[in-house]
Design a protein around this motif. Structure first.
Motif, short mmCIF file in Angstrom:
data_model
loop_
_atom_site.label_atom_id
_atom_site.label_comp_id
_atom_site.label_asym_id
_atom_site.label_seq_id
_atom_site.Cartn_x
_atom_site.Cartn_y
_atom_site.Cartn_z
N UNK A 30 0.86 -1.19 0.00
CA UNK A 30 0.00 0.00 0.00
C UNK A 30 0.89 1.23 0.00
N UNK A 31 0.52 2.21 -0.81
CA UNK A 31 1.18 3.52 -0.82
C UNK A 31 0.30 4.44 0.01
N UNK A 32 0.93 5.16 0.94
CA UNK A 32 0.18 5.99 1.89
C UNK A 32 0.69 7.42 1.83
N UNK A 33 -0.23 8.37 1.78
CA UNK A 33 0.10 9.79 1.87
C UNK A 33 0.16 10.12 3.35
N UNK A 34 1.34 10.47 3.85
CA UNK A 34 1.58 10.60 5.28
C UNK A 34 1.25 12.01 5.77
N UNK A 103 -6.14 5.39 -5.76
CA UNK A 103 -7.33 6.07 -5.27
C UNK A 103 -7.12 7.57 -5.37
N UNK A 104 -8.21 8.32 -5.42
CA UNK A 104 -8.08 9.78 -5.43
C UNK A 104 -7.37 10.25 -4.16
N UNK A 105 -6.55 11.27 -4.33
CA UNK A 105 -5.86 11.88 -3.19
C UNK A 105 -6.93 12.56 -2.34
N UNK A 106 -6.79 12.51 -0.99
CA UNK A 106 -7.76 13.20 -0.14
C UNK A 106 -7.91 14.65 -0.56
N UNK A 107 -9.14 15.16 -0.53
CA UNK A 107 -9.44 16.52 -0.97
C UNK A 107 -8.82 17.52 0.00
N UNK A 130 -6.33 17.49 -8.29
CA UNK A 130 -7.54 18.27 -8.09
C UNK A 130 -8.60 17.47 -7.35
N UNK A 131 -9.60 18.13 -6.76
CA UNK A 131 -10.64 17.39 -6.03
C UNK A 131 -11.26 16.32 -6.91
N UNK A 132 -11.53 15.20 -6.32
CA UNK A 132 -12.02 14.04 -7.05
C UNK A 132 -13.53 13.92 -6.94
N UNK A 133 -14.12 13.27 -7.90
CA UNK A 133 -15.55 13.00 -7.82
C UNK A 133 -15.80 11.62 -7.23
N UNK A 134 -14.78 11.01 -6.62
CA UNK A 134 -14.96 9.73 -5.94
C UNK A 134 -14.68 8.52 -6.81
N UNK A 135 -14.29 8.73 -8.06
CA UNK A 135 -14.00 7.59 -8.93
C UNK A 135 -12.71 6.92 -8.52
#
Length: 170
Positions: A30-34, A103-107, A130-135
């Motif tokens: 898993x790749x995690x944005x810390x 997965x989309x980056x957290x908004x 950019x903000x994601x639409x949840x796809x």
């Protein structure tokens, strides 16, 4: 219940891809944005990201919950408690072939978010900033939809040179 009120699909997809990896003998990473909500050894964080091996052999007490991924793992021989909020996971993939899902980056603007750095991962493309639409985005290897390129196996050297030898390391 409409789509906005339903729970996130991210934890379910993470569990499904974890199961797919293990069923096929692959190593799930898993790749995690810390950020401050992620409990990992900071000395292994690079460019605001960390990649974790979550295979059965690399972890102890693994729990893939709806809100957190929790487990114990050894880093440089020392056991550490790891806790990752599911919304900070930016990809899960098989180490051996790179197949998985990003997965989309957290908004931006949510409490646990910070600016996105370019991804150092070679097999995992950066998710949109950019903000994601949840796809959800599916990862495949760069070669034709995940298929390895057609190549001839290397030919043995002419003249019969020295035979390769296997060295046993204990």
């Amino acid at each position: 219940m409409n789509a906005l009120e339903s729970t996130s699909t991210r934890p379910y997809l993470i569990r499904a891809l974890y199961e797919w990896c293990t069923d096929n003998g692959f190593t799930p990473y898993v790749a995690v944005l810390v950020d401050d909500s992620v409990h990992v050894p900071r000395e292994y964080v690079k460019n605001g990201e960390i990649v974790l091996n979550i295979s059965y052999d690399a972890t102890s007490s693994l729990k893939l919950g709806n809100d957190f991924i929790e487990f114990k793992a050894r880093f440089a021989g020392s056991a550490r408690e790891i806790m990752v909020p599911v919304n900070r996971v930016i990809a899960i993939y098989a180490r051996e072939n790179g197949q998985g899902m990003a997965f989309p980056v957290p908004v931006a603007g949510t409490p646990s978010d910070e600016p996105r750095q370019p991804s150092p991962l070679s097999k995992v493309p950066a998710a949109p900033a950019e903000p994601s639409d949840g796809r959800v985005v599916q990862l495949v290897t760069p070669e034709e939809g995940g298929k390895p390129p057609e190549q001839e196996p290397p030919k043995p050297p002419a003249g019969g040179g020295p035979r390769p030898a296997l060295k046993r390391v204990k």
